[in-house]
Design an enzyme around this catalytic site. Structure first.
Site, PDB file in Angstrom:
ATOM      1  N   CYS A  85      21.700  17.239 -12.735  1.00 15.70           N
ATOM      2  CA  CYS A  85      20.944  17.272 -13.994  1.00 15.70           C
ATOM      3  C   CYS A  85      19.448  17.396 -13.723  1.00 15.70           C
ATOM      4  CB  CYS A  85      21.220  16.006 -14.804  1.00 15.70           C
ATOM      5  SG  CYS A  85      20.453  16.027 -16.439  1.00 15.70           S
TER       6      CYS A  85
ATOM      7  N   ARG B 215      26.097  21.202 -25.693  1.00 18.76           N
ATOM      8  CA  ARG B 215      25.790  19.856 -25.172  1.00 18.76           C
ATOM      9  C   ARG B 215      24.310  19.518 -25.368  1.00 18.76           C
ATOM     10  NH1 ARG B 215      24.580  16.524 -20.769  1.00 18.76           N
ATOM     11  NH2 ARG B 215      26.142  14.870 -20.540  1.00 18.76           N
TER      12      ARG B 215
END
Length: 502
Positions: free
Chosen positions: A321, A420
């Site tokens: 991430c 998302r």
């Protein structure tokens, strides 16, 4: 003026546990890792509708959670959340395959009619890889059972062209069968007593319900913590988004999904509140939906008050991430878990409702799981950890002479899971929030999860705790200095074998 926190946020790697008193009863065999997954009225003496036997779930990611990994993790006592960045039909089919597996009771996916030919049997064996085929009147998985045929019943190439299944199968009158409702133990006893390799289970009208194989019961014996529903099927979860949930949720429920999770990089939003209310109003309060991710008290309270069945913690802490790097938002995972756990306890004291929390991301080593639990998490979600195993859906490659598995983030260009990161604007990704990478290949899920959970259990014994709830009450944690962190690993020596470091 902006609000400034007085203290920096911290990661799991900045903490250690201080050992507590270990009594003679505090041995690994006595430790339970059973943990609630969904909200319940604790003050009223209720129990959660869903528990896990180990505090681990797999991440809602293309490179991590498909039906194969879901079955493997359910065997260990955890739950996979099958990735939602695919068509509704494909995701529902994955859920259905997990539910059809039924922990020893397998819905037959190799079926044929008695009037079909052996050539068709051979083609079916090549297609499915299954050497045992149920012969039913209509060739379906639940037709009236006429017999069983296996590759041992004939010699390929030595039978006449057009030979019929009915001439080579073991007919129904010669089969050993079990009645619908038989337990797995009783089915296994029958298999051994009658010296057969499989047991067809039929209903009162003689229709095939499922098959029990000798080899599958052996697997059941090796997985005492496997997570099953009331029908002895594996528990499975699925990820959903805030765009197409009104179409996706009914398909997943029809497929048999046990729990859902709103998958978002940041869950303190109107979109998640709307989704929670819409799902519960349209499909019922019994539909279990987790939400997140959040990193503070306000985020937790917002989702809990809007009906989240569990709340997921963490922004930017995952190994793939780059949300913090791209947006400058997030928080150290340890600090986020500690604050949200306090909010969870505050909400419980005020309402009597216990809302489990899941720490998602920031877990680089096995002991970080124990730290997350001690800090208040009920369970943890992991991506990189599970991506390394044979059972994950990504490719196994050789890179620089070493075996690796592919692993990519949902915010990467490869996944392009824009839902998302959706903020309610135009469809599509504005920029990347994840990377495409490799992780070292680690073998089978079963072996690794056993080692990881053994570490958690032994550490709990060191802290004098026999359950996760007791660990959260008794744990003593200390922040450590950079020099202490350096001292915590092997140092001032030449290490000969690093295989135990994980």
């Amino acid at each position: 003026m902006a609000y400034f926190y007085d203290e920096p946020s911290h990661t799991f790697g900045e903490y250690l546990l201080i050992p507590g008193y270990t009594s003679a009863d505090c041995i690994p065999e006595n430790v339970s890792l059973r943990t609630p997954v969904t909200r319940y009225n604790k003050k009223a003496g209720e129990k959660s509708d869903l528990y896990m036997n180990i505090p681990m779930v797999s991440a809602v990611m293309q490179s991590v959670s498909d039906d194969r990994l879901a079955i493997a993790l359910a065997k260990e006592g955890g739950i996979s959340f099958i990735f939602g960045s695919q068509t509704i039909e494909n995701q529902a089919a994955m859920v259905a395959r997990v539910k059809a597996y039924k922990a020893g009771f397998v819905t037959s996916d190799s079926n044929i009619r008695p009037n079909q030919t052996l050539e068709e049997v051979i083609e079916l064996i090549k297609k499915t890889g299954h050497s045992t085929i149920a012969v039913t009147d209509d060739g379906s998985a639940h037709g009236k059972l006429e017999g069983i045929i296996t590759e041992r019943d004939f010699r390929a190439g030595k039978v006449p062209a057009g030979a019929k299944v009915s001439d080579y199968m073991t007919p129904f009158k010669d089969l050993v069968t079990g009645q619908d409702g038989i337990s797995l133990d009783a089915a296994n006893d029958l298999i051994w007593a009658r010296k057969v390799n499989q047991l067809p289970v039929i209903d009162q009208e003689g229709h095939l319900v499922s098959l029990v194989f000798r080899k599958d019961f052996d697997s059941h014996e090796n997985h005492p913590l496997e997570l099953l529903d009331k029908d002895h099927r594996y528990i499975v979860g699925a990820g959903i988004n805030t765009r197409d949930y009104m179409e996706r949720v009914p398909a997943l429920l029809k497929a048999g999904v046990d729990v859902l999770c709103l998958d978002s990089s940041e869950g303190y939003s109107e979109w998640q509140a709307r989704a929670l209310h819409d799902i519960h109003e349209k499909f019922g309060k019994n539909v279990k939906v987790g939400a997140g991710n959040v990193v503070d008290r306000e985020g937790f309270m917002f989702l809990a008050e809007n009906g989240a069945d569990f709340v997921k913690i963490g922004i930017g802490g995952g190994s793939i991430c780059i949300t913090r790097e791209q947006k400058g938002i997030g928080r150290g995972q340890a600090t986020a878990t500690i604050e949200v756990a306090k909010a969870r306890d505050e909400y419980y004291q005020k309402t009597g409702i216990y809302v489990p929390i899941c720490s998602d991301g920031g877990i680089a080593r096995d002991y970080h799981i124990t730290l997350a639990l001690a800090m208040g998490a009920d369970f943890v979600m992991q991506g990189r950890y599970f991506a390394r195993f044979d059972e994950s859906p990504s490719n196994k490659l050789i890179v620089n002479g070493n075996y690796v598995k592919e692993y990519w983030g949902e915010g990467s260009n490869r996944a392009r899971n824009w839902q998302r990161y959706d903020l309610g604007g135009k469809k599509g990704m504005a920029f990347e929030e994840g990377v495409d990478s490799y992780v070292p290949y680690a073998g089978h899920l079963h072996d690794n999860v056993q080692i990881t959970m053994s570490k958690v259990i032994h550490t709990m014994c060191n802290c004098g705790a026999l359950s996760i709830a007791e660990l959260q009450q008794k744990a003593k944690l200390t922040l450590v200095s950079a020099v202490t962190i350096q001292e915590s690993s092997a140092h001032d020596v030449q290490v000969r074998n690093t295989s135990m470091q994980s």
